[in-house]
Design a protein around this motif. Structure first.
Motif, mmCIF file in Angstrom:
data_model
loop_
_atom_site.group_PDB
_atom_site.id
_atom_site.type_symbol
_atom_site.label_atom_id
_atom_site.label_comp_id
_atom_site.label_asym_id
_atom_site.label_seq_id
_atom_site.Cartn_x
_atom_site.Cartn_y
_atom_site.Cartn_z
ATOM 1 N N UNK A 1 -5.115 -8.731 14.549
ATOM 2 C CA UNK A 1 -4.209 -9.143 15.623
ATOM 3 C C UNK A 1 -4.808 -8.774 16.978
ATOM 4 N N UNK A 2 -4.338 -9.398 18.054
ATOM 5 C CA UNK A 2 -4.885 -9.114 19.390
ATOM 6 C C UNK A 2 -4.651 -7.667 19.826
ATOM 7 N N UNK A 3 -5.561 -7.158 20.659
ATOM 8 C CA UNK A 3 -5.450 -5.790 21.150
ATOM 9 C C UNK A 3 -4.138 -5.535 21.874
ATOM 10 N N UNK A 4 -3.606 -6.544 22.557
ATOM 11 C CA UNK A 4 -2.384 -6.344 23.340
ATOM 12 C C UNK A 4 -1.116 -6.337 22.486
ATOM 13 N N UNK A 5 -1.235 -6.512 21.174
ATOM 14 C CA UNK A 5 -0.070 -6.458 20.297
ATOM 15 C C UNK A 5 0.631 -5.108 20.437
ATOM 16 N N UNK B 1 0.835 -1.192 0.000
ATOM 17 C CA UNK B 1 0.000 0.000 0.000
ATOM 18 C C UNK B 1 0.870 1.242 0.000
ATOM 19 N N UNK B 2 1.708 1.371 0.998
ATOM 20 C CA UNK B 2 2.683 2.472 0.994
ATOM 21 C C UNK B 2 3.656 2.261 -0.156
ATOM 22 N N UNK B 3 4.140 1.051 -0.289
ATOM 23 C CA UNK B 3 4.896 0.597 -1.465
ATOM 24 C C UNK B 3 4.412 -0.814 -1.791
ATOM 25 N N UNK B 4 4.686 -1.300 -3.007
ATOM 26 C CA UNK B 4 4.249 -2.659 -3.348
ATOM 27 C C UNK B 4 4.852 -3.730 -2.459
ATOM 28 N N UNK B 5 6.079 -3.484 -1.966
ATOM 29 C CA UNK B 5 6.755 -4.491 -1.158
ATOM 30 C C UNK B 5 6.798 -4.174 0.314
ATOM 31 N N UNK B 6 5.971 -3.260 0.776
ATOM 32 C CA UNK B 6 5.967 -2.930 2.201
ATOM 33 C C UNK B 6 5.670 -4.167 3.040
ATOM 34 N N UNK B 7 6.424 -4.312 4.105
ATOM 35 C CA UNK B 7 6.187 -5.418 5.032
ATOM 36 C C UNK B 7 6.092 -4.880 6.455
ATOM 37 N N UNK B 8 5.387 -5.632 7.286
ATOM 38 C CA UNK B 8 5.431 -5.459 8.732
ATOM 39 C C UNK B 8 6.070 -6.727 9.288
ATOM 40 N N UNK B 9 6.621 -6.630 10.478
ATOM 41 C CA UNK B 9 7.368 -7.749 11.043
ATOM 42 C C UNK B 9 6.822 -8.100 12.418
ATOM 43 N N UNK B 10 6.351 -9.335 12.567
ATOM 44 C CA UNK B 10 5.904 -9.798 13.876
ATOM 45 C C UNK B 10 7.079 -10.451 14.601
ATOM 46 N N UNK B 11 7.249 -10.060 15.849
ATOM 47 C CA UNK B 11 8.299 -10.628 16.685
ATOM 48 C C UNK B 11 7.642 -10.984 18.008
ATOM 49 N N UNK B 12 7.105 -12.191 18.076
ATOM 50 C CA UNK B 12 6.296 -12.573 19.227
ATOM 51 C C UNK B 12 5.052 -11.705 19.278
ATOM 52 N N UNK B 13 4.844 -11.019 20.397
ATOM 53 C CA UNK B 13 3.685 -10.142 20.550
ATOM 54 C C UNK B 13 3.928 -8.716 20.108
ATOM 55 N N UNK B 14 5.002 -8.503 19.354
ATOM 56 C CA UNK B 14 5.371 -7.163 18.882
ATOM 57 C C UNK B 14 5.187 -7.094 17.373
#
Length: 368
Positions: A282-286, A227-240
């Motif tokens: 994702x959970x609210x506590x993320x 959306x921001x870019x075609x290859x934009x990613x987010x990274x999950x690290x446990x609950x983060x």
């Protein structure tokens, strides 16, 4: 007589914060000040006079400058501010020039442990609104979205006795020059990037949705959030969740920096809506850690998904059509020099002393 400092490091000003009893005097031109300045700085536009060593304007402005607190003078690169500070000291002021001017301010990095996010260090650039991260486990660390000043991350890792084993860019940045490839090459470690944002780069480790990147005994899970870019990613690290430029505290990543044609912007905004719907599951506590901040003053900058549901209006819009219209209508000024910055980050233009300065200025990567 007590000797007074004639210069002050930008990092020291960042440490002082808003509560310090000092006076920041910005002598740059008014338009430069309005475009980008340190919070709390007071502008007396004397730059051109000071270049000519004309102090008449500064003499006339003495009534505007308090004499009972230290005065730190700011300019572009530290030359005219040094002249102004010397002039003020001759008249009894406790005045010092900020080393490197606003260029020096743009290089300041400060590191914070993130409470509630075990193994995450947030690196803040107060002058540019950029956030990057060292994420670690069992003495191994991965750097996420590093600035071009890669020694900052090497130093933090050394202080914590961590070994950097990889570097990740959550996307091809348009607002700042990435240090991802430079840092990875210097340390001979992998550089990870989604293939849709690879541009003309000739070496990187391509990642896709669902891939895992190990850090000690833990791992990142790659979440493709275009959306921001075609290859934009987010990274999950446990609950983060390191949300890159997809989700900010009060906004989302703008969809017009890849292609500013109206149809392309609307299509990218639609992709961003879908990406945000996935994050919203994702959970609210993320714990959410974004890639940028605007005028938020909390350090480190951290929130939860539950909090964002009440503070970020764009996250809770449940109609794609309404979301797209809201984003498109509210787009503001684009980041300065963003096309050339992307060329540098795509490997189409070399990093030089000139291109290193392209990123200096306000951060405008948010949609609103």
């Amino acid at each position: 007589m007590e000797s007074r400092a004639t210069a002050v490091n930008p990092a020291r000003i960042a440490e002082l914060g808003d509560d310090a009893e000092v006076f920041l005097l910005d002598v740059r031109r008014e338009r430069d000040y309005e475009a980008w300045h340190i919070d709390g700085a007071y502008n007396v536009p004397l730059y051109d006079q000071l270049l000519r060593k004309d102090y008449g304007g500064l003499e006339a402005a003495l009534d505007e400058i308090p004499s009972n607190v230290p005065v730190y003078v700011v300019c572009v690169a530290g030359i005219t501010s040094a002249r102004a500070a010397a002039f003020l000291r001759d008249r009894g002021y406790d005045a010092a020039s900020m080393v490197g001017g606003m260029r020096g301010w743009g290089r300041v990095h400060r590191s914070y442990d993130v409470e509630g996010a075990d193994g995450v260090i947030q690196v803040v650039r107060p002058g540019t609104g950029c956030l990057s991260y060292l994420v670690y486990d069992d003495r191994e660390a991965v750097v996420v979205d590093p600035s071009q000043y890669v020694q900052e991350y090497i130093d933090v890792a050394r202080e914590r006795e961590l070994e950097i084993i990889g570097v990740i860019d959550t996307h091809a940045h348009a607002d700042h020059v990435s240090g991802g490839r430079t840092l990875a090459a210097e340390l001979a470690v992998p550089y990870f990037l989604h293939e849709a944002d690879g541009g003309h780069l000739d070496w990187y480790v391509s990642v896709r949705d669902g891939d895992r990147i190990a850090v000690g005994d833990r791992f990142f899970e790659v979440v493709h959030t275009p959306g921001h870019t075609p290859g934009s990613t987010s990274l999950r690290f446990g609950g983060v969740l390191l949300s890159g430029d997809t989700l900010f505290i009060r906004s989302v990543g703008r969809p017009d920096l890849e292609d500013d044609d109206d149809a392309a912007v609307r299509q990218a905004a639609g992709q961003l809506f879908t990406s945000l719907r996935e994050i919203a599951d994702l959970p609210d506590e993320t714990v959410v850690l974004p890639g940028h901040f605007s005028n938020e003053t909390a350090r480190p900058l951290v929130t939860t998904l539950g909090e964002l549901r009440t503070t970020n209006e764009l996250l809770v819009i449940d109609s794609e059509e309404a979301f797209v219209e809201r984003v498109v209508e509210s787009l503001g000024e684009t980041p300065a020099n963003y096309r050339r910055i992307k060329r540098v980050n795509w490997g189409l233009e070399p990093l030089s002393e000139e291109t290193a300065q392209l990123e200096l200025g306000p951060n405008n990567c948010a949609a609103t």
